[in-house]
Design a protein around this motif. Structure first.
Motif, short mmCIF file in Angstrom:
data_model
loop_
_atom_site.label_atom_id
_atom_site.label_comp_id
_atom_site.label_asym_id
_atom_site.label_seq_id
_atom_site.Cartn_x
_atom_site.Cartn_y
_atom_site.Cartn_z
N ARG A 563 0.84 -1.21 0.00
CA ARG A 563 0.00 0.00 0.00
C ARG A 563 0.87 1.25 0.00
N TRP A 564 1.93 1.25 0.81
CA TRP A 564 2.83 2.41 0.86
C TRP A 564 3.50 2.60 -0.50
N ARG A 565 3.90 1.52 -1.13
CA ARG A 565 4.56 1.59 -2.44
C ARG A 565 3.61 2.14 -3.50
N GLU A 566 2.36 1.71 -3.44
CA GLU A 566 1.38 2.19 -4.41
C GLU A 566 1.05 3.66 -4.20
N ALA A 567 1.07 4.10 -2.94
CA ALA A 567 0.72 5.48 -2.63
C ALA A 567 1.90 6.45 -2.84
N ASN A 568 3.11 5.99 -2.58
CA ASN A 568 4.27 6.89 -2.58
C ASN A 568 5.30 6.60 -3.67
N GLY A 569 5.07 5.56 -4.44
CA GLY A 569 6.05 5.20 -5.47
C GLY A 569 7.09 4.26 -4.91
N ALA A 570 8.07 3.97 -5.72
CA ALA A 570 9.10 3.00 -5.35
C ALA A 570 9.88 3.43 -4.12
N PHE A 571 10.30 2.45 -3.33
CA PHE A 571 11.17 2.72 -2.18
C PHE A 571 12.53 3.16 -2.70
#
Length: 813
Positions: A563-571
């Motif tokens: 979810r964080w990756r989808e919301a904020n882009g790649a780590f």
């Protein structure tokens, strides 16, 4: 706890301090992969295999400790504890031996022996056994009751009193832990595991015929192989086979003339006659030997002999058989689970094709061949359905559709499921490859890469297709087409795709439905966890199922990461993980080293170097005067560095060596390079096989007795364990593993029953059927193999081809 640690150290053959450190880490929530990889200094280098064994045994010994405490408390509350009994309880090494000691004190329903003791008959039983010269009938007169008790117990005759003696003595002996354990151990070494066809069963019934090799079968129970034991137990559960534990010799008749009075006449009075001592079984003789008694013609000897017989036949025979069958089943299940785990590990760690565009074909006849194209990242980009087989037979139209997909997306690899119509679809793929080779682009050398085809196991694909995760991953795609996409992805990265499926659905086990399901699931979950963490996971590409297998990450946290990756882009870095809700410092410590970030802000994030050791890398950089990017991959420079120069109190030489190894080969993949078996031209069907042919194939499944090999003819052949190498092989996995590409020679083909016998002893003339020492073997269909059908192969006595073929049929899953 110190006693447990000492025992574990002895069993695993390591030092107590290593075990103590590992136990502390496990109790603190650390995972086995994390401890094995990043806490070598603490544990003295315990590997994942040792840690898994330690973890399992630690759980067992703690359960044993808790049960021991409960037993001691129960006996103590009864006021029956003695120093000798306490010592025995404290020394009991297994749960079974502990329960043997507890049996006389366990609360149970009122027994006949207890009733006789309440009636005051125990002194008579003690006297007669201590001094067999005493006349039982005469001595029993004093214990005869004038009338029944209030509870209705009847001891109003000599016979009833002597029956009470029998009940007291047989119950006492049956609860004697030392006697029971001796008998159990003796029968394990000497007993035969015997099975026979159940009365009334029709041998011609196909379901019954599967167990033909066990209609009249016996083998020393201690030496029964896992697959044979589980086959017999399955036959028993299906009420096809009767099983029992028998002694290896017939009962021994001890004939002895006697003029002594018989203790038990038909009317309960003593009579004098010449007679032969009744037949005594070996088990009864063993009990008598353990009791230190023998029949010497004394007045009470006949009674004692009957007490011994009663002890075995009524009290111990069934329970001992049950205990030994349970022991055999437990050992057999452990072997079967290990076979499944080993095959699963090999399959998960199979060579990945990598970032290649793959055309996935899920074969079908009436419903058509489902087609899916996935790009180099595994993204589904196109789907279709073609109908080359019955009833439409649109071969040319199917080739046209597939060729268009290959040209449009630059396909360079074709994955074909091994289910129904796989062989026919494989031929379609071969024609497609020939067609693409003649295309104008290929003829002009305009970038069309040569296409390869591979038949892959589709086991579990249907389970994935209908799963909740598949519907989330491909919400607008038909269920049948999802299977084709899964088949395509299995070539790109078997590990990443197969973790989406319940390991038990992958179909590389033997008798998987007959073993302890919780133990099987636990073992397979551990295998998946170890495999995922040994390879590492791309943090910006991994699915939720893959992330949830990473050390320290639960399914909930894995979803939060996505979810964080989808919301904020790649780590951009591993440190960004700490921004994920629910992922704290402890979880970060456990998972960070196994997650990879390619093209991130810190080049070390693409390696197996743990963030906690980045300061050590900084020391190395300072020493060499290089940047991280300049140092990575420079093996010649890194090999000149002395690890001890960078070790400190927290991270020692072992850790520094691991860091240097990671810097030498950053982001290394422990899996082998991808290769495709080259099937012989013109060999497309089992009818094309001839004895003596040498072929190349892929090992599709391995059992202790042999390996199944896919030759591209839609029927797997079997290389028996005796044909794997020019030496004695105890376990097939010593030579081959699932996914290996091997060269084999055809020994014999049975077209009618679709079975193929193979050998890897190339150049050696195969033994003829029925020859002395013939150890040949047979193949099973791919469908049977996928269910683990080979588990019942390798009959105990027959080596002829027809017998072994029959064994394989349908007994695997």
């Amino acid at each position: 706890m110190q006693k447990i640690i000492a025992q574990l150290a002895q069993e695993i053959r390591v030092q107590e301090r290593q075990v103590a450190a590992a136990v502390e880490l496990l109790d603190g929530g650390a995972t086995v992969p994390f401890i094995a990889r990043y806490r070598k200094e603490v544990t003295g280098g315990l590997d994942d295999i040792q840690l898994r064994e330690l973890e399992a045994r630690l759980s067992y010994l703690r359960d044993l400790r808790d049960r021991r405490a409960a037993v001691i408390k129960s006996i103590d509350e009864q006021g029956k504890m003695t120093p000798a009994l306490l010592a025995a309880l404290l020394a009991a090494p297994t749960k079974q031996e502990l329960e043997d000691l507890y049996l006389p004190f366990k609360q149970k329903r009122r027994t006949k022996g207890q009733i006789a003791r309440e009636a005051g008959i125990e002194p008579l039983a003690d006297a007669l056994f201590a001094d067999p010269i005493l006349d039982p009938a005469a001595q029993a007169q004093a214990y005869v009751k004038p009338e029944k008790t209030e509870a209705g117990d009847d001891f109003t005759t000599v016979q009833a009193v002597l029956d009470g003696v029998r009940d007291i003595l047989s119950e006492r002996w049956a609860e004697d832990a030392a006697l029971v354990q001796d008998l159990r151990g003796w029968l394990w070494e000497q007993g035969l595991f015997k099975s026979s066809l159940m009365v009334g069963k029709n041998e011609s019934d196909p379901e019954v015929a599967k167990f033909r090799d066990y209609f009249d079968y016996d083998e020393p129970i201690a030496r029964v192989p896992s697959h044979r034991a589980l086959a017999v137990f399955r036959g028993r559960s299906l009420e096809i086979l009767e099983t029992k534990l028998v002694l290896p010799e017939p009962p021994v008749a001890s004939v002895q003339a006697s003029n002594q009075p018989s203790a038990l006449s038909d009317k309960g009075s003593a009579v004098t006659k010449t007679r032969a001592t009744p037949v005594v079984s070996l088990a009864e003789g063993r009990i008598a030997l353990k009791l230190g008694w023998s029949h010497k013609g004394r007045a009470a000897d006949d009674l004692i002999r009957k007490c011994v017989a009663w002890t075995w036949r009524v009290k111990l025979s069934l329970s001992t058989e049950r205990d030994l069958f349970a022991r055999l089943r437990e050992a057999s299940e452990a072997v079967a689970i290990k076979v499944f785990a080993d095959n699963l590990r090999d399959l998960l760690l199979a060579a990945p094709a990598g970032p290649r565009v793959v055309l996935g074909l899920d074969p079908g006849i009436r419903t058509g061949v489902k087609v899916a194209v996935v790009d180099a990242t595994g993204k589904l980009v196109d789907t279709s359905t073609v109908y080359p087989h019955e009833p439409r037979k649109d071969w040319d139209g199917s080739l046209h559709v597939l060729a268009a997909l290959c040209q449009r997306h630059g396909v360079n690899l074709i994955a074909i499921g091994n289910g129904t119509a796989s062989r026919e679809t494989d031929k379609l793929a071969a024609d497609l490859i020939k067609l693409m080779a003649k295309s104008p682009a290929a003829q002009n050398g305009q970038g069309q890469v040569a296409i390869e085809k591979v038949v892959v196991s589709e086991a579990g694909a249907s389970v994935y297709s209908a799963s909740e995760f598949a519907s989330q991953e491909m919400p607008d795609v038909d269920v049948s087409l999802r299977g084709a996409a899964s088949i395509a992805r299995r070539l790109q990265d078997p590990l990443a795709e197969l973790v989406k499926i319940d390991p038990k659905s992958i179909g590389v086990g033997q008798y998987q439905h007959d073993v302890n399901q919780s133990e099987l699931a636990k073992t397979l979950e551990a295998v998946v966890e170890d495999c995922v963490n040994s390879v590492g996971v791309d943090l910006n590409m991994a699915s939720v199922p893959l992330l949830s297998r990473v050390s320290g990450l639960s399914a909930g946290v894995a979803k939060a990461v996505v979810r964080w990756r989808e919301a904020n882009g790649a780590f951009a870095s591993r440190q960004d993980l700490l921004k994920v809700t629910g992922l704290g410092a402890k979880t970060f410590e456990q998972c960070a080293g196994f997650l990879r970030i390619r093209g991130g802000s810190n080049p070390l994030d693409m390696t197996g170097v743990h963030p906690e050791t980045y300061p050590v890398v900084e020391q190395i950089l300072a020493k060499t005067g290089r940047e991280v990017a300049e140092l990575m991959g420079r093996a010649e420079m890194l090999k000149t560095l002395r690890p001890e120069l960078f070790a400190n109190e927290k991270f020692g030489v072992i850790t520094v060596k691991d860091i240097l190894a990671e810097l030498e080969k950053p982001g290394r993949d422990p899996r082998p390079d991808f290769k495709v078996a080259r099937f012989n031209d013109g060999v497309e069907d089992i009818r094309d096989l001839k004895e003596g042919m040498i072929l190349e194939g892929t090992v599709s499944n391995v059992a202790a007795f042999g390996a199944f090999v896919d030759l591209g003819v839609h029927q797997d052949g079997l290389v028996h364990v005796s044909q794997l190498a020019h030496k004695f092989v105890n376990d097939a996995r010593e030579v081959v593993k699932t996914g290996d590409i091997v060269k084999v020679q055809v020994v014999e083909v049975d077209v009618a029953r679709k079975r193929i016998a193979l050998t890897m002893k190339l150049g050696t003339p195969p033994a003829r059927s029925g020859a002395a020492g013939d150890n040949r073997f047979q193949g099973a269909s791919a469908q049977q193999r996928a269910r683990g059908a080979g588990a019942a192969a390798h009959a105990p006595q027959s080596t002829a081809m027809s017998s072994a073929f029959a064994k394989l049929k349908g007994l695997g899953n």
